[in-house]
Design a protein around this motif. Structure first.
Motif, PDB file in Angstrom:
ATOM      1  N   GLY A 363       0.799  -1.206   0.000  1.00 39.46           N
ATOM      2  CA  GLY A 363       0.000   0.000   0.000  1.00 39.46           C
ATOM      3  C   GLY A 363       0.835   1.260   0.000  1.00 39.46           C
ATOM      4  N   LYS A 364       0.459   2.208   0.842  1.00 40.92           N
ATOM      5  CA  LYS A 364       1.110   3.510   0.922  1.00 40.92           C
ATOM      6  C   LYS A 364       2.276   3.529   1.905  1.00 40.92           C
ATOM      7  CE  LYS A 364      -1.534   5.355  -2.163  1.00 40.92           C
ATOM      8  NZ  LYS A 364      -2.417   6.496  -1.923  1.00 40.92           N
ATOM      9  N   SER A 392      -6.318  -5.876   4.014  1.00 41.69           N
ATOM     10  CA  SER A 392      -7.112  -5.549   2.842  1.00 41.69           C
ATOM     11  C   SER A 392      -8.566  -5.952   2.973  1.00 41.69           C
ATOM     12  CB  SER A 392      -6.521  -6.199   1.595  1.00 41.69           C
ATOM     13  OG  SER A 392      -6.659  -7.601   1.659  1.00 41.69           O
ATOM     14  N   SER A 398      -7.464   0.289   0.554  1.00 40.61           N
ATOM     15  CA  SER A 398      -6.916   1.119  -0.511  1.00 40.61           C
ATOM     16  C   SER A 398      -5.556   1.681  -0.152  1.00 40.61           C
ATOM     17  CB  SER A 398      -7.876   2.272  -0.827  1.00 40.61           C
ATOM     18  OG  SER A 398      -8.051   3.085   0.319  1.00 40.61           O
ATOM     19  N   THR A 400      -3.542   0.042   2.298  1.00 38.03           N
ATOM     20  CA  THR A 400      -2.697  -0.964   2.929  1.00 38.03           C
ATOM     21  C   THR A 400      -2.596  -2.261   2.142  1.00 38.03           C
ATOM     22  OG1 THR A 400      -4.561  -1.758   4.280  1.00 38.03           O
ATOM     23  CG2 THR A 400      -3.116  -0.094   5.260  1.00 38.03           C
ATOM     24  N   HIS A 401      -3.354  -2.441   1.050  1.00 38.97           N
ATOM     25  CA  HIS A 401      -3.153  -3.671   0.303  1.00 38.97           C
ATOM     26  C   HIS A 401      -2.089  -3.473  -0.773  1.00 38.97           C
ATOM     27  CE1 HIS A 401      -5.295  -2.346  -3.200  1.00 38.97           C
ATOM     28  NE2 HIS A 401      -6.518  -2.607  -2.788  1.00 38.97           N
ATOM     29  N   MET A 403       0.059  -2.837  -4.038  1.00 41.64           N
ATOM     30  CA  MET A 403      -0.014  -1.876  -5.123  1.00 41.64           C
ATOM     31  C   MET A 403       1.195  -2.069  -6.035  1.00 41.64           C
ATOM     32  SD  MET A 403      -0.925   1.644  -3.067  1.00 41.64           S
ATOM     33  CE  MET A 403      -0.822   2.602  -4.574  1.00 41.64           C
ATOM     34  N   ASN A 406       5.125  -1.511  -4.954  1.00 39.53           N
ATOM     35  CA  ASN A 406       5.494  -1.891  -3.589  1.00 39.53           C
ATOM     36  C   ASN A 406       6.754  -2.751  -3.588  1.00 39.53           C
ATOM     37  OD1 ASN A 406       2.073  -2.323  -2.375  1.00 39.53           O
ATOM     38  ND2 ASN A 406       3.392  -0.527  -2.305  1.00 39.53           N
ATOM     39  N   TYR A 701       5.562   3.047  -3.904  1.00 35.65           N
ATOM     40  CA  TYR A 701       4.253   2.617  -4.418  1.00 35.65           C
ATOM     41  C   TYR A 701       3.956   3.228  -5.778  1.00 35.65           C
ATOM     42  CZ  TYR A 701       3.160   6.683  -1.360  1.00 35.65           C
ATOM     43  OH  TYR A 701       3.169   7.893  -0.688  1.00 35.65           O
TER      44      TYR A 701
END
Length: 910
Positions: A363-364, A392, A398, A400-401, A403, A406, A701
């Motif tokens: 994720g972020k 997730s 949106s 933390t899952h 991407m 990553n 990300y």
């Protein structure tokens, strides 16, 4: 509790030695063998009436290996004048460990040794850490571990997510583009027929659909147009429905085909607000508008009054029998459990890939996860996972899952066991493989692996109201427990790992002068309701997760994320008093603690949301976090999350933090509220006299959400990125920030966000943040802020004094009761400047706007900084972090009080 003055002169003394005997009397000459033997002997002596006062359990030098956690309950308590103390024998240091020795090593091949472990093969034991000579070894991995750059080298990167859900089975998708773009600030596009093929787009710009137009360089709010052509082939339109699908448009979209308006997705047509509309996919039936074999002109007019603006996901023609899953159509994967990788870092085949794991910062870049692998397909460069990222399942998925972009690595394959000091475990065969470090004789080496998640547990009985009381642990070394992370119900802020030393429902208990060396999860956790715990003068290093975590987990109090353990979000907290009252009634009280003079560093080895000291899910009062030295951690130094009430954070020395995650601060408060529903909880935190320097921030990300400083891995990993010195995220309330020295951060020394109330920032020194010195995210109900008598200096020529982000239309003037009488020194005396580009924090809410007149005259017209002084503060030696003021400093003219930095950090022992 004054742990130094508890009277123990008349204590009954028991002795424990690794070579002792639990049948022995427990004297210094005939010691007991185990801590359990000592606990049980003390219980019997008390029951028999032979002991009524204080008791000491003295552990002799050596490894006290536990086969189960030592658990003390309310019946093992001491009293105020007669505590129970577990400690090392004076002049020695005993080690409490669950490390089980592995022997019978046999040569395997090429310098690798193998040991057979029947308990592993039979499913009775598994481990993710191996120690040699007390030092944690590296589990085999690829890309390889680089000891010279362990944080930012040795990563692979996700290329694309692979949808394994089957949602697009029997669905044909055709992406549309390329796209041309033009802003329309004067709103002339409709009159001049920009949607028509007759209007040439030769002077329009190319634009992608991977993100909004702001992140593609257009600092603009208003109307803009996108244009492309679409040609329908007869073989594509072969199913029941033909749809035109939009992944998401940031605000209102009006769709034209060959110059004719055919569809709108607007506030009026949908009834949605801006924070709902901006990321909502939508579709229209397009069959009646397209003719097979003919090229049509497709145009989209977008009106955006806040946020980043534009088409943020692909636009597609979709042929389907029925309605397609729009999330899948746009390329998003709801619960991603497979991905392809960039480059080619992995071998052609792994013999037992299903026993490996992917370690990922998803994720972020707030958290980390360790996910079992199902299969690795080298031909398609795809890794299939046994589950999605733990977080997730919730609405924060949106962020933390998985991407694209990553960073990750794959661990525990024998094919990757190539370097000295590496190991892997074949659980099916019950074999551990190990390539010893150079110079190690495997026959003589002490190789161990942990057996237990917990080492020591002080557990009272909340159901009976019985606390464990007046028990102390002193001068002990704790090491080698299992990681215990991630838990099946992990959520990114909650306790997710094992814990070496647990306080749960305790009163006046303490742990002091202990060393926590490479424990697998949290070193110390104070869980749920506790009173007057002291954690003092401990040395915590190499912890797998948090240093000291005061935490509790319960779900169902945040409406938009019911699976989380958070308090209601800021808008819910303010607008739904019934939710506020429900949470306050059950939030456990964690009162009277002293967390002081601890040295906490190089923590968060596995769990990257780990903090040095953190509070989550509790209500506090009379708590002090002071004189700690916290450094080299992946996330916050001190974190206050989803909690309530007053505490004092003072004289802490924090540096080199947020090294592996972003959207982070050295001291961070997130949903740390106050309430008038409980007189203990009406006031907030006092943050004073701390040094907070070199808060780094790190993300990977795909596309930067904020300006960053240093790129690694060919620009795919960014440091000096998206971080602050002191960070108030989500509704800081009644917080005082006074007398802190905050230097060399990225987006600012101080960040204050929406729904803040009565936050006072006064008499601080903010030095040399690289992008902006102060960062304000303004929205919701805000009042009572004061920012005055601070020193702000910076030397980067492209840096700004202040970053201003507004959530929607917002009037800043009523927010501050006072923003004046500061001292500012800009590089070379340059003009004081402002910035206001929406960042990821804004994107997450779908709001944000720039300021129209970023000038000091506009700022002064609001009544801000009209009495501020622009001068050199005359620091004594800033190059060496000495920000003491010279006697003739102009800062004294604004009423600045000197900061005594000599008191910061760990105090000398008496």
């Amino acid at each position: 509790m004054d742990v130094n003055n508890m009277q123990t002169e008349a204590a009954t003394k028991l002795y424990v030695a690794p070579a002792g005997d639990d049948a022995a009397p427990g004297t210094i000459d005939e010691p007991l063998a185990t801590m359990f033997g000592a606990r049980n002997r003390l219980r019997k002596l008390r029951y028999d009436g032979e002991v009524n006062g204080a008791a000491e359990i003295n552990l002799r030098q050596g490894a006290h290996v536990l086969s189960e956690p030592l658990q003390l309950t309310a019946g093992d308590s001491g009293s105020s004048g007669a505590p129970v103390v577990y400690r090392s024998y004076p002049g020695e240091q005993a080690t409490i460990t669950s490390g089980r020795r592995i022997t019978n090593w046999q040569p395997h091949t090429d310098g690798i040794f193998v040991a057979d472990i029947p308990d592993v093969r039979n499913g009775l034991w598994s481990f993710k850490q191996l120690f040699c000579g007390g030092k944690r070894m590296v589990r085999s991995r690829r890309p390889k571990y680089n000891p010279d750059d362990p944080l930012y080298d040795g990563w692979a990167f996700i290329d694309e997510l692979v949808d394994t859900s089957g949602a697009l089975d029997g669905v044909d998708v055709c992406r549309l583009g390329p796209w041309r773009f033009r802003t329309d600030p004067d709103s002339v596009g409709q009159r001049q027929q920009w949607a028509s093929a007759a209007t040439d787009t030769g002077d329009w710009a190319d634009i992608g659909l991977q993100t909004d137009w702001v992140r593609q360089g257009y600092e603009y709010l208003g109307t803009a147009w996108y244009r492309t052509t679409v040609t329908l082939t007869a073989d594509f339109d072969s199913r029941e429905n033909l749809w035109l699908c939009f992944g998401a448009v940031d605000k209102e979209a009006y769709v034209y085909l060959d110059g004719e308006l055919i569809f709108e997705h607007s506030y009026a047509s949908t009834g949605l607000s801006g924070d709902e509309l901006w990321d909502r996919p939508f579709k229209m039936d397009i069959r009646g508008h397209l003719k097979a074999g003919q090229t049509h002109e497709l145009a989209v007019r977008i009106n955006c009054d806040s946020g980043g603006g534009g088409m943020r996901h692909p636009v597609s023609l979709v042929s389907a029998d029925g309605e397609p899953d729009l999330i899948s159509v746009r390329g998003s994967v709801r619960s991603p459990a497979a991905f392809s990788w960039q480059d080619d870092p992995f071998p052609a085949e792994y013999a037992k890939a299903h026993q490996s794991e992917v370690f990922v910062v998803p994720g972020k870049s707030w958290v980390s996860d360790m996910i079992p692998v199902r299969a690795v397909d080298a031909a398609t460069r795809t890794i299939y996972l046994r589950r999605p990222v733990g977080m997730s399942a919730h609405t924060l998925g949106s962020a933390t899952h998985l991407m694209p972009g990553n960073r990750f690595r794959i661990e525990n394959n024998l094919e990757d066991l190539t370097d000295a000091g590496e190991w892997c475990l074949d659980a099916e065969a019950g074999k551990v493989y190990f390539r010893p470090p150079s110079g190690i004789d495997i026959e003589r080496a002490v190789v161990t692996a942990p057996q237990l998640e917990g080492l020591v547990e002080l557990r009272g009985g909340p159901e009976t109201g019985a606390f464990v009381s007046f028990v102390r642990f002193e001068n002990l070394r704790l090491t080698q427990n299992q990681i215990g992370w991630p838990k099946p119900d992990s959520y990114y802020k909650t306790p997710n790992a094992s814990v070496a030393f647990l306080f749960e429902y305790t009163d006046n208990c303490a742990i002091t002068d202990c060393e926590f060396d490479a424990v697998g999860g949290d070193a110390i956790r104070i869980s749920g309701m506790n009173n007057c715990v002291t954690a003092m003068r401990n040395h915590i290093h190499g912890a797998g997760a948090y240093g000291i975590f005061i935490a509790h987990k319960q779900t169902g109090f945040s409406r938009h994320d019911v699976c989380s353990s958070d308090l209601p979000g800021p808008s819910e907290w303010h607008m739904m008093p019934e939710d506020r009252a429900a949470a306050v009634a059950v939030w456990p009280r964690s009162l009277g603690h002293v967390i002081s003079d601890n040295h906490i560093h190089h923590f968060g080895v596995y769990e990257k949301h780990a903090n040095g000291v953190a509070f989550f899910g509790v209500a506090t009062a009379d708590v002090t976090v002071s004189h700690n030295h916290i450094h080299h951690g992946p996330r916050f130094g001190i974190g206050l999350m989803s909690g309530l009430g007053p505490l004092v954070i003072e004289y802490n020395d924090l540096h080199d933090l947020c090294l592996e995650t972003c959207d982070a601060g050295g001291i961070t408060a997130n949903r740390w509220y106050t309430t008038d529903l409980d007189p203990q909880l009406t006031s907030g935190a006092v943050i004073r006299y701390n040094r907070v320097v070199d808060i780094i921030g790190c993300g990977a990300y795909g596309i930067k959400a904020e300006p960053g400083g240093i790129d690694y891995c060919d620009g795919r990993l960014w440091t000096h990125y998206y971080s602050w010195g002191i960070y108030f995220d989500n509704a800081p309330m009644n917080i005082q920030v006074y007398g802190n020295v905050v230097a060399r951060n990225t987006l600012g020394g101080m960040m204050i966000s929406w729904y803040c109330h009565n936050t006072v920032v006064e008499n601080n020194i903010f030095v040399d943040s690289s992008k902006s010195q102060v960062y304000l995210l303004l929205g919701g109900e805000m009042s009572g802020q004061r920012f005055c008598r601070n020193i702000i200096t910076y030397t980067a020529e492209d840096a700004d004094y202040m970053r201003l982000n507004f959530i929607g239309k917002f009037d800043i003037a009523p927010v501050f009761d006072e923003l004046n009488a500061n001292l500012i020194m800009t590089p070379g005396g340059a003009a004081t400047t402002f910035s206001g580009v929406p960042g990821e924090a804004i994107e997450r809410m779908g709001e944000g706007s720039r300021i129209d007149d970023p000038s000091m005259s506009w700022w002064h017209s609001l009544g801000f900084d009209t009495t501020t002084v622009y001068a050199d503060p005359k620091f004594v030696d800033p190059d060496n972090d000495d920000y003491t003021l010279a006697p003739d400093s102009p800062a004294f003219d604004i009423g600045f009080e000197p900061i005594d930095t000599s008191q910061i950090g760990i105090r000398p022992t008496q």
